[in-house]
Design a protein around this motif. Structure first.
Motif, PDB file in Angstrom:
ATOM      1  N   GLY A   1       0.789  -1.219   0.000  1.00  0.00           N
ATOM      2  CA  GLY A   1       0.000   0.000   0.000  1.00  0.00           C
ATOM      3  C   GLY A   1       0.822   1.270   0.000  1.00  0.00           C
ATOM      4  N   THR A   2       2.112   1.157  -0.239  1.00  0.00           N
ATOM      5  CA  THR A   2       2.996   2.330  -0.275  1.00  0.00           C
ATOM      6  C   THR A   2       2.865   3.033  -1.615  1.00  0.00           C
ATOM      7  OG1 THR A   2       4.561   1.206   1.173  1.00  0.00           O
ATOM      8  CG2 THR A   2       5.366   3.135  -0.026  1.00  0.00           C
TER       9      THR A   2
ATOM     10  N   GLU B   1      11.124 -16.128  13.787  1.00  0.00           N
ATOM     11  CA  GLU B   1      11.633 -14.871  13.241  1.00  0.00           C
ATOM     12  C   GLU B   1      10.540 -14.118  12.494  1.00  0.00           C
ATOM     13  OE1 GLU B   1      15.292 -13.426  10.363  1.00  0.00           O
ATOM     14  OE2 GLU B   1      14.142 -15.209   9.822  1.00  0.00           O
ATOM     15  N   THR B   2       9.738 -14.843  11.714  1.00  0.00           N
ATOM     16  CA  THR B   2       8.665 -14.205  10.954  1.00  0.00           C
ATOM     17  C   THR B   2       7.670 -13.517  11.869  1.00  0.00           C
ATOM     18  OG1 THR B   2       8.867 -15.873   9.207  1.00  0.00           O
ATOM     19  CG2 THR B   2       6.827 -14.611   9.284  1.00  0.00           C
ATOM     20  N   VAL B   3       7.253 -14.210  12.921  1.00  0.00           N
ATOM     21  CA  VAL B   3       6.283 -13.639  13.861  1.00  0.00           C
ATOM     22  C   VAL B   3       6.889 -12.471  14.636  1.00  0.00           C
ATOM     23  CG1 VAL B   3       4.864 -14.117  15.879  1.00  0.00           C
ATOM     24  CG2 VAL B   3       5.058 -15.829  14.070  1.00  0.00           C
ATOM     25  N   ALA B   4       8.129 -12.629  15.079  1.00  0.00           N
ATOM     26  CA  ALA B   4       8.769 -11.579  15.873  1.00  0.00           C
ATOM     27  C   ALA B   4       8.948 -10.299  15.066  1.00  0.00           C
ATOM     28  CB  ALA B   4      10.114 -12.075  16.394  1.00  0.00           C
ATOM     29  N   LEU B   5       9.457 -10.435  13.832  1.00  0.00           N
ATOM     30  CA  LEU B   5       9.687  -9.242  13.016  1.00  0.00           C
ATOM     31  C   LEU B   5       8.387  -8.563  12.614  1.00  0.00           C
ATOM     32  CD1 LEU B   5      12.630 -10.414  10.718  1.00  0.00           C
ATOM     33  CD2 LEU B   5      12.710  -8.926  12.717  1.00  0.00           C
ATOM     34  N   ALA B   6       7.286  -9.336  12.547  1.00  0.00           N
ATOM     35  CA  ALA B   6       5.996  -8.738  12.220  1.00  0.00           C
ATOM     36  C   ALA B   6       5.568  -7.734  13.288  1.00  0.00           C
ATOM     37  CB  ALA B   6       4.942  -9.827  12.074  1.00  0.00           C
ATOM     38  N   TYR B   7       6.004  -7.940  14.538  1.00  0.00           N
ATOM     39  CA  TYR B   7       5.671  -7.027  15.625  1.00  0.00           C
ATOM     40  C   TYR B   7       6.728  -5.946  15.832  1.00  0.00           C
ATOM     41  CZ  TYR B   7       1.862 -10.089  17.107  1.00  0.00           C
ATOM     42  OH  TYR B   7       0.701 -10.819  17.157  1.00  0.00           O
ATOM     43  N   VAL B   8       7.959  -6.234  15.456  1.00  0.00           N
ATOM     44  CA  VAL B   8       9.055  -5.309  15.748  1.00  0.00           C
ATOM     45  C   VAL B   8       9.175  -4.205  14.709  1.00  0.00           C
ATOM     46  CG1 VAL B   8      11.555  -5.142  15.949  1.00  0.00           C
ATOM     47  CG2 VAL B   8      10.355  -7.011  17.059  1.00  0.00           C
ATOM     48  N   ILE B   9       9.021  -4.546  13.418  1.00  0.00           N
ATOM     49  CA  ILE B   9       9.261  -3.569  12.346  1.00  0.00           C
ATOM     50  C   ILE B   9       8.050  -2.646  12.195  1.00  0.00           C
ATOM     51  CG2 ILE B   9       9.702  -3.293   9.883  1.00  0.00           C
ATOM     52  CD1 ILE B   9      11.111  -5.982   9.918  1.00  0.00           C
ATOM     53  N   PRO B  10       8.243  -1.346  12.365  1.00  0.00           N
ATOM     54  CA  PRO B  10       7.110  -0.419  12.286  1.00  0.00           C
ATOM     55  C   PRO B  10       6.837   0.124  10.876  1.00  0.00           C
ATOM     56  CG  PRO B  10       9.030   0.738  13.091  1.00  0.00           C
ATOM     57  CD  PRO B  10       9.466  -0.677  12.865  1.00  0.00           C
ATOM     58  N   TRP B  11       7.815   0.061   9.987  1.00  0.00           N
ATOM     59  CA  TRP B  11       7.653   0.655   8.664  1.00  0.00           C
ATOM     60  C   TRP B  11       6.943  -0.318   7.727  1.00  0.00           C
ATOM     61  CZ3 TRP B  11      12.540   0.245  11.036  1.00  0.00           C
ATOM     62  CH2 TRP B  11      12.936   1.399  11.719  1.00  0.00           C
TER      63      TRP B  11
ATOM     64  N   LEU C   1       6.593  -0.580   4.397  1.00  0.00           N
ATOM     65  CA  LEU C   1       7.306  -1.123   3.232  1.00  0.00           C
ATOM     66  C   LEU C   1       8.332  -2.160   3.664  1.00  0.00           C
ATOM     67  CD1 LEU C   1       7.983  -1.181   0.244  1.00  0.00           C
ATOM     68  CD2 LEU C   1       9.497   0.788   0.593  1.00  0.00           C
ATOM     69  N   VAL C   2       9.150  -1.830   4.676  1.00  0.00           N
ATOM     70  CA  VAL C   2      10.162  -2.771   5.167  1.00  0.00           C
ATOM     71  C   VAL C   2       9.488  -4.028   5.706  1.00  0.00           C
ATOM     72  CG1 VAL C   2      12.049  -3.118   6.797  1.00  0.00           C
ATOM     73  CG2 VAL C   2      11.749  -0.892   5.684  1.00  0.00           C
ATOM     74  N   HIS C   3       8.369  -3.834   6.395  1.00  0.00           N
ATOM     75  CA  HIS C   3       7.636  -4.977   6.941  1.00  0.00           C
ATOM     76  C   HIS C   3       7.170  -5.901   5.820  1.00  0.00           C
ATOM     77  CE1 HIS C   3       3.940  -7.053   8.293  1.00  0.00           C
ATOM     78  NE2 HIS C   3       4.610  -7.180   9.427  1.00  0.00           N
TER      79      HIS C   3
ATOM     80  N   LEU D   1       8.451  -9.678   5.322  1.00  0.00           N
ATOM     81  CA  LEU D   1       7.422 -10.718   5.406  1.00  0.00           C
ATOM     82  C   LEU D   1       7.486 -11.649   4.204  1.00  0.00           C
ATOM     83  CD1 LEU D   1       4.980 -11.884   6.884  1.00  0.00           C
ATOM     84  CD2 LEU D   1       3.535 -10.301   5.560  1.00  0.00           C
ATOM     85  N   VAL D   2       7.643 -11.080   3.016  1.00  0.00           N
ATOM     86  CA  VAL D   2       7.741 -11.903   1.798  1.00  0.00           C
ATOM     87  C   VAL D   2       8.959 -12.817   1.879  1.00  0.00           C
ATOM     88  CG1 VAL D   2       8.162 -11.844  -0.686  1.00  0.00           C
ATOM     89  CG2 VAL D   2       6.486 -10.299   0.328  1.00  0.00           C
ATOM     90  N   VAL D   3      10.092 -12.253   2.281  1.00  0.00           N
ATOM     91  CA  VAL D   3      11.324 -13.046   2.380  1.00  0.00           C
ATOM     92  C   VAL D   3      11.176 -14.145   3.430  1.00  0.00           C
ATOM     93  CG1 VAL D   3      13.771 -12.972   2.987  1.00  0.00           C
ATOM     94  CG2 VAL D   3      12.793 -11.165   1.571  1.00  0.00           C
ATOM     95  N   ASP D   4      10.588 -13.822   4.571  1.00  0.00           N
ATOM     96  CA  ASP D   4      10.449 -14.807   5.650  1.00  0.00           C
ATOM     97  C   ASP D   4       9.483 -15.922   5.270  1.00  0.00           C
ATOM     98  OD1 ASP D   4      12.273 -13.663   7.327  1.00  0.00           O
ATOM     99  OD2 ASP D   4      10.826 -12.537   8.504  1.00  0.00           O
ATOM    100  N   VAL D   5       8.370 -15.573   4.649  1.00  0.00           N
ATOM    101  CA  VAL D   5       7.409 -16.602   4.226  1.00  0.00           C
ATOM    102  C   VAL D   5       8.045 -17.524   3.195  1.00  0.00           C
ATOM    103  CG1 VAL D   5       5.236 -16.999   3.014  1.00  0.00           C
ATOM    104  CG2 VAL D   5       5.372 -15.256   4.787  1.00  0.00           C
ATOM    105  N   TRP D   6       8.792 -16.929   2.266  1.00  0.00           N
ATOM    106  CA  TRP D   6       9.496 -17.764   1.283  1.00  0.00           C
ATOM    107  C   TRP D   6      10.518 -18.656   1.986  1.00  0.00           C
ATOM    108  CZ3 TRP D   6      14.716 -18.080   0.116  1.00  0.00           C
ATOM    109  CH2 TRP D   6      15.040 -18.888  -0.983  1.00  0.00           C
ATOM    110  N   GLY D   7      11.189 -18.139   3.002  1.00  0.00           N
ATOM    111  CA  GLY D   7      12.168 -18.939   3.732  1.00  0.00           C
ATOM    112  C   GLY D   7      11.524 -20.122   4.432  1.00  0.00           C
ATOM    113  N   VAL D   8      10.348 -19.906   5.031  1.00  0.00           N
ATOM    114  CA  VAL D   8       9.639 -21.014   5.679  1.00  0.00           C
ATOM    115  C   VAL D   8       9.269 -22.079   4.651  1.00  0.00           C
ATOM    116  CG1 VAL D   8       7.501 -21.652   6.869  1.00  0.00           C
ATOM    117  CG2 VAL D   8       8.764 -19.605   7.575  1.00  0.00           C
TER     118      VAL D   8
END
Length: 285
Positions: free
Chosen positions: A32-33, A141-151, A153-155, A159-166
């Motif tokens: 949505g950016t 890591e995916t769940v933790a970063l979803a709460y930590v990253i406030p931006w 676009l970066v989020h 998220l895309v990279v982490d889901v692909w990693g899983v």
């Protein structure tokens, strides 16, 4: 020919430059950016121009190979080989194989490439604990970063990279489960590691096979100074196969190699050795 070669190089470098920009546009739209219209138009036009150039090259090379008496199917395949680097082709093929292996694993369709009379030699259980450990880490890591990253676009990017990693961890292990080593009915041996590696050894080239546990620290299928290649799972091999002459194969990223000794991991090494000895010797009598 020189003109086509220069055009191929230009298209390859252009793709390498345009792809990150196109990926950034997609991620921005998903998150949505907002993107400045001139910047978006520049990226889209660049991608369109590069795609048109690539399509033109494929058509020209296809006709060139067709004039060399190849069928249309082989001509198109040769044109793709000319344009796309071997490493890129290998990575794309591996991603496709991961998806098909995952679907085979989920639907319980049985091992891939094991025909009637063949014996499957599993090896995936040797790395199960490690792979599931990686999976837990990726999910946390995916769940933790979803709460930590406030931006936003970066989020979205993370998220895309982490889901692909899983998915990659699950699919890689699934590919190892559904693509075991195979001892053929004719005494041949097919060594694999998921969709990354596939080595076929004819029965007549097998000189000896024995149970031999080792803990190598080399990369997957790297050939040492003794012309031996290790297919370790979780850092160990359990079976050693010596050949009468070297066998050529392709390493995970497309580099050609050949080895005269192969050391690989089997869940039940004694059973694998007994089956290979019986079938290889029977084929020679």
């Amino acid at each position: 020919m020189k003109g086509l070669s220069a055009m191929r190089r230009a298209v390859r470098w252009s793709f390498a430059a345009v792809l990150p920009g196109e990926s950034a546009v997609v991620v921005c739209l998903m998150s949505g950016t907002s993107i400045a219209p001139p910047a978006r138009s520049a990226v889209e036009l660049s991608a369109l121009a590069v795609s048109a150039a690539a399509a033109t090259l494929l058509v020209l090379d296809s006709f060139r190979h067709r004039l060399a008496a190849l069928t249309w199917r082989r001509a198109i395949s040769a044109a793709v080989t000319d344009l796309v680097p071997a490493v890129v082709r290998k990575l794309v093929a591996h991603e496709f194989a991961l998806v098909t292996s995952f679907l085979r694993w989920v639907t319980r369709r049985g091992p891939h490439g094991v025909r009637d009379g063949d014996v499957a030699v599993p090896y995936a259980s040797g790395q199960a604990a490690v792979m599931y450990g990686f999976l837990v880490v990726c999910v946390v890591e995916t769940v933790a970063l979803a709460y930590v990253i406030p931006w936003r676009l970066v989020h979205a990017i993370v998220l895309v990279v982490d889901v692909w990693g899983v998915f990659f961890v699950i699919a890689l292990h699934a590919s190892c489960v559904v693509r075991p080593h195979v001892i053929g009915a004719d005494g041949s041996l097919r060594l694999r590691y998921g969709a990354l590696l596939d080595i076929r050894i004819p029965a007549e080239r097998i000189a000896s096979v024995r149970v031999h546990r080792r803990y190598p620290d080399t990369r997957l299928a790297a050939v040492d100074s003794d012309a031996a290649a290790d297919l370790a799972v979780a850092g160990q091999t359990t079976v050693t196969v010596s050949l009468t002459e070297p066998v050529a194969f392709t390493r995970p990223l497309g580099k050609p190699a050949q080895a005269r000794t192969f050391r690989y991991f089997a869940e039940d090494p004694a059973f694998a050795v007994a089956q290979l000895r019986a079938r290889a010797w029977l084929d020679r009598t």
